[in-house]
Scaffold this active site. Structure first.
Site, PDB file in Angstrom:
ATOM      1  N   PHE A   6      30.803  35.633  43.101  1.00  0.00           N
ATOM      2  CA  PHE A   6      31.248  36.475  41.996  1.00  0.00           C
ATOM      3  C   PHE A   6      31.191  35.737  40.660  1.00  0.00           C
ATOM      4  O   PHE A   6      30.736  36.312  39.661  1.00  0.00           O
ATOM      5  CB  PHE A   6      32.655  37.003  42.295  1.00  0.00           C
ATOM      6  CG  PHE A   6      33.159  37.970  41.271  1.00  0.00           C
ATOM      7  CD1 PHE A   6      32.681  39.267  41.224  1.00  0.00           C
ATOM      8  CD2 PHE A   6      34.120  37.591  40.355  1.00  0.00           C
ATOM      9  CE1 PHE A   6      33.139  40.167  40.276  1.00  0.00           C
ATOM     10  CE2 PHE A   6      34.596  38.476  39.403  1.00  0.00           C
ATOM     11  CZ  PHE A   6      34.100  39.781  39.361  1.00  0.00           C
ATOM     12  N   TYR A  23      30.033  38.618  49.181  1.00  0.00           N
ATOM     13  CA  TYR A  23      30.291  37.719  48.068  1.00  0.00           C
ATOM     14  C   TYR A  23      31.779  37.481  47.930  1.00  0.00           C
ATOM     15  O   TYR A  23      32.600  38.259  48.403  1.00  0.00           O
ATOM     16  CB  TYR A  23      29.688  38.235  46.756  1.00  0.00           C
ATOM     17  CG  TYR A  23      30.392  39.419  46.148  1.00  0.00           C
ATOM     18  CD1 TYR A  23      31.433  39.238  45.237  1.00  0.00           C
ATOM     19  CD2 TYR A  23      30.010  40.714  46.465  1.00  0.00           C
ATOM     20  CE1 TYR A  23      32.078  40.318  44.660  1.00  0.00           C
ATOM     21  CE2 TYR A  23      30.643  41.792  45.892  1.00  0.00           C
ATOM     22  CZ  TYR A  23      31.672  41.602  44.988  1.00  0.00           C
ATOM     23  OH  TYR A  23      32.300  42.667  44.420  1.00  0.00           O
ATOM     24  N   CYS A  24      32.091  36.375  47.274  1.00  0.00           N
ATOM     25  CA  CYS A  24      33.478  36.009  47.048  1.00  0.00           C
ATOM     26  C   CYS A  24      33.517  34.993  45.919  1.00  0.00           C
ATOM     27  O   CYS A  24      32.516  34.711  45.296  1.00  0.00           O
ATOM     28  CB  CYS A  24      34.108  35.440  48.314  1.00  0.00           C
ATOM     29  SG  CYS A  24      33.322  33.951  48.935  1.00  0.00           S
ATOM     30  N   ALA A  25      34.682  34.459  45.692  1.00  0.00           N
ATOM     31  CA  ALA A  25      34.843  33.340  44.771  1.00  0.00           C
ATOM     32  C   ALA A  25      35.365  32.160  45.587  1.00  0.00           C
ATOM     33  O   ALA A  25      35.986  31.259  45.079  1.00  0.00           O
ATOM     34  CB  ALA A  25      35.802  33.708  43.645  1.00  0.00           C
ATOM     35  N   CYS A  26      35.098  32.223  46.889  1.00  0.00           N
ATOM     36  CA  CYS A  26      35.624  31.240  47.836  1.00  0.00           C
ATOM     37  C   CYS A  26      34.564  30.180  48.137  1.00  0.00           C
ATOM     38  O   CYS A  26      33.484  30.198  47.587  1.00  0.00           O
ATOM     39  CB  CYS A  26      36.050  31.953  49.120  1.00  0.00           C
ATOM     40  SG  CYS A  26      34.770  33.010  49.829  1.00  0.00           S
TER      41      CYS A  26
END
Length: 136
Positions: free
Chosen positions: A124, A94-97
């Site tokens: 996220f 997971y990421c905020a990308c």
């Protein structure tokens, strides 16, 4: 039917077939892409016996501010060098990308022999928006 109309019809049918053949839950609908998993499903998995390995691809400073329970920090820019730190078995990234970044990270892991890899579909921000627990 003329040759040009026949070609246009054939092209449309091929496009339709490609869309119908996409894997369920694929990121951005790209054929062969990595499956996504929803935040609700990840939360359920974390409550079970066989917890997946969670990998936070965000920068370390963001990870330190808060991350999913039990997640390890391997920023996306370090993944190629540190992929050996990821346990074999089910892995959720997971990421905020962007979806493309997560897709590339997942493909890198697949290329390195980690077959059961998926991506948290909402990332996220989606986890936080639901008010699910964080570790700091």
């Amino acid at each position: 039917m003329t040759g040009s109309r026949l070609r246009a019809l054939a092209a449309g049918m091929v496009s339709l077939l490609l869309v119908a053949a996409e894997p369920a839950g694929a990121i951005h609908g790209l054929a062969g892409s990595v499956p996504t998993v929803g935040a609700d499903e990840v939360r359920r998995l974390l409550e079970g016996r066989e917890r997946p390995a969670l990998v936070d691809l965000r920068p370390a400073a963001e990870y330190q501010k808060g991350h999913l329970p039990g997640a390890r920090s391997i920023p996306v820019g370090e993944l190629r060098r540190r992929f050996h730190e990821i346990p074999r078995g089910r892995v959720i990234l997971y990421c905020a990308c962007s979806g493309e970044d997560a897709q590339a990270a997942a493909q890198l892991l697949r290329d390195r022999g980690i077959a059961d890899v998926s991506v948290l579909g909402e990332g996220f921000p989606g986890w936080v928006a639901r008010g699910y627990p964080l570790e700091r």
